[in-house]
Structures are given as C-alpha cells and as structure tokens.
Design an enzyme around this catalytic site. Structure first.
Site, PDB file in Angstrom:
ATOM      1  N   LYS A 104       0.837 -10.904   6.875  1.00 21.39           N
ATOM      2  CA  LYS A 104       0.900  -9.247   7.075  1.00 21.39           C
ATOM      3  C   LYS A 104      -0.521  -8.848   7.414  1.00 21.39           C
ATOM      4  O   LYS A 104      -1.438  -8.721   6.504  1.00 21.39           O
ATOM      5  CB  LYS A 104       1.426  -8.184   5.892  1.00 21.39           C
ATOM      6  N   TYR A 148      -5.898  -6.960   4.805  1.00 21.26           N
ATOM      7  CA  TYR A 148      -6.157  -5.489   5.044  1.00 21.26           C
ATOM      8  C   TYR A 148      -7.738  -5.086   4.768  1.00 21.26           C
ATOM      9  O   TYR A 148      -7.999  -4.389   3.637  1.00 21.26           O
ATOM     10  CB  TYR A 148      -5.331  -4.728   3.713  1.00 21.26           C
ATOM     11  N   THR A 189       0.851  -1.190   0.069  1.00 20.72           N
ATOM     12  CA  THR A 189      -0.126  -0.146   0.020  1.00 20.72           C
ATOM     13  C   THR A 189       0.938   1.460  -0.042  1.00 20.72           C
ATOM     14  O   THR A 189       0.716   2.180  -0.815  1.00 20.72           O
ATOM     15  CB  THR A 189      -0.952   0.066   1.344  1.00 20.72           C
ATOM     16  N   THR A 190       2.090   1.341   1.048  1.00 26.48           N
ATOM     17  CA  THR A 190       2.717   2.653   0.961  1.00 26.48           C
ATOM     18  C   THR A 190       3.514   2.554  -0.164  1.00 26.48           C
ATOM     19  O   THR A 190       3.750   3.703  -0.778  1.00 26.48           O
ATOM     20  CB  THR A 190       3.777   2.270   1.999  1.00 26.48           C
TER      21      THR A 190
END
EC number: 4.1.2.14
Length: 306
Positions: free
Chosen positions: A173, A150, A61-62
């Site tokens: 994650k 996420y 995402t970053t």
C-alpha cells in the site's frame, strides 16, 4: 465543472464485477465517548462491503491505528473478520513484539493478510534494522505481509528497490501522490498486489491497472469508487474522469477542516447513518465545522443519486 446526475446504486448492481481492480476501505474506527464500539464498526463494514468495497483494511491511518491499543486492534480484528470476507490488518507498532503478536492474531482470526508501516519515530534506524523488522514479521505468519509505505507520516520512503530487497513482501500500500512511484512496485515486485493509497489517484490507479486502491472515501462513497472502476473497465474514460473530479471536490472540502475527523461526518452525510466519532488527538468536528462541511459538499451531493 458540472457533473451529470449519476444513479450509482443501479449502475453498480448492473455492472460486471472487475476483480483485478480492488476497492480497499481503510475503515474508520468507531468510538462513542472515547470507547471502541465494535458493533457499530461491524455494521459500517457490512454496509460498505455491500456497496462495492472488496477488502477491509483495519487500523490504518484513517482507522487511527497508531492511537489504538493492542487490545483495541484485536477487538477490531474480531469485528472485521466477522463482518467481511476479506480483511487486511495493519499491525505496525513501536513495539515489534506487539506487531508480531497482532499479526499472529489476525492470521488466527482469518485475515487474508497483514500490513505494516516501517518502524517510525526513530529517525536513524539502519536499513538492516528496517529489513529485520519486516523479515521477522514475515517469518511469524504464513499469510501475506504488505508493506505500508507512507513517507509523509513515517519520514522514510521504502521504495520499490528497497521493498524487493526485503525478499518477503507480497503486497504494497503506497500512500503517495506520485503514480510513477507506486507503479515502480509492480516493476520490481511483479507478483505482489500493489495499491495506491491516495483518493486523488483512484481513476489513474484503475486506468493503469494497479491491483486496486486504498481510499478513505470508500467509507462514505463506496458507490462512487465503484462507478469510477466500472467506467474504466467499460472504457468510458470521460465518465471516470468526471467522477474523479467530483470526488476531488468532496475530499478537498473535507481537508479544509481536518480530513481524519471529517470522514465520520461524511459517512452520515452520504450514507445516512451516524458512525460514531474519532478520538483524540483526532478530535471530533465542532458544530460549526459540521455545518460548514455539509454546506461545502451540498452541491456535490445533489449530483449523486444514493
């Protein structure tokens, strides 16, 4: 709250390595004029891995992963694997064939694992369809496949029970503000590497001995994350908590003006070099926003010796 002056660089060089608690950087993707700059990307990776980052996480995402083309993701994979020893490539795509192609490419370039969000956008995919996506991905490569969970972005929570049912997930994650949610993966998948993906839970994640954290702040303050880890390892909980609060101040300021774009400016503020810019729809900060951010984090920066 006041924080002590912290000579991070010296502390990091003296501190023992704590291999069981990894710092994973979801590295920014460096653009200039809307075009990928692989050399700048590689130099950024080399800097942060010299300051405490253990693993580089590409196209998350970053890193603006959903906004990248397959070719750009491959170029980033090349740059990352040439600059860092340990690389995880995030391969999610709305085209499953492209996800598999990128996973195979990442393996061929020496990545230690790949990760994927569940298929997103399509709101009514069945559990069977989600499972097939991951099982096909696992079958395509011999390196570990991580679930990138996420829920806030995907609209679906693949929790620990569901992850276990997939039968092939070797890492997670979990971008989630609930530490209990992340811990459940260790309960149901005890052999998997489990990372929390929230900057606000770095201290807590290390304290409960998760396998590590995936923190966007590793792009601009890897020394601070290493300081939190070292303090936890030394049993200095007060220091670790104080460092977390300092990190929280910086992150909260950046979120006020759009965190994804602010990370690029924070790299320049704290690491001292220009790291390119994001690309639309994550547009660069304007001059007024940059000035506001610098003023907002000035107090925190004054308490760091970098």
């Amino acid at each position: 709250m006041s924080h002590p002056l912290i000579p991070f660089r010296a502390n990091f060089l003296r501190a023992p390595r704590v291999l069981s608690m990894e710092i994973v950087a979801p590295v920014i993707t460096t653009f200039r004029g809307g075009r990928l700059d692989p050399e700048l990307f590689a130099n950024h990776v080399k800097n942060i891995t010299s300051k405490g980052v253990d693993v580089v996480f590409v196209a998350g995402t970053t890193g603006l992963g959903p906004a990248l083309s397959l070719q750009e993701k491959m170029e980033l994979t090349d740059a990352a694997t040439s600059a860092a020893r340990r690389v995880i490539v995030q391969v999610a795509s709305l085209n499953a064939d492209e996800a598999i192609a990128l996973a195979k490419y990442a393996e061929s370039r020496g990545a230690e694992a790949v990760a994927s969000l569940p298929p997103y956008y399509f709101p009514r995919l069945s559990e069977r369809q989600i499972a097939k996506y991951f099982r096909d991905l696992c079958s395509a490569v011999s390196i570990p496949v991580f679930l990138y969970n996420y829920p806030a972005a995907v609209g679906r929570d693949v929790d620990a029970r569901a992850a276990k049912e997939l039968g092939c997930i070797r890492g997670v994650k979990d971008t989630n503000e609930s530490l209990a949610h992340t811990l459940a993966y260790k309960r149901y998948l005890p052999q998997a590497r489990v990372y929390n993906g929230s900057d606000s839970l770095v201290f807590a994640s290390f304290a409960v001995r998760l396998d590590g954290v995936v923190a966007s702040s590793a792009n601009y303050l890897p020394e601070l994350l290493a300081g939190i880890r070292d303090a936890v390892a030394a049993g200095d909980i007060e220091r670790a908590r104080s460092l977390q609060f300092l990190l929280d101040e910086i992150v909260e300021s950046a979120r006020h003006i759009g965190y994804a774009a602010a990370v690029y400016e924070l790299v320049e503020i704290f690491q001292g070099y220009e790291a390119g810019e994001p690309r639309g729809p994550v547009y660069p900060l304007d001059p007024e926003e940059k000035a506001w951010l610098r003023a907002a984090v000035a107090k925190a920066k004054s308490q760091l010796r970098l």
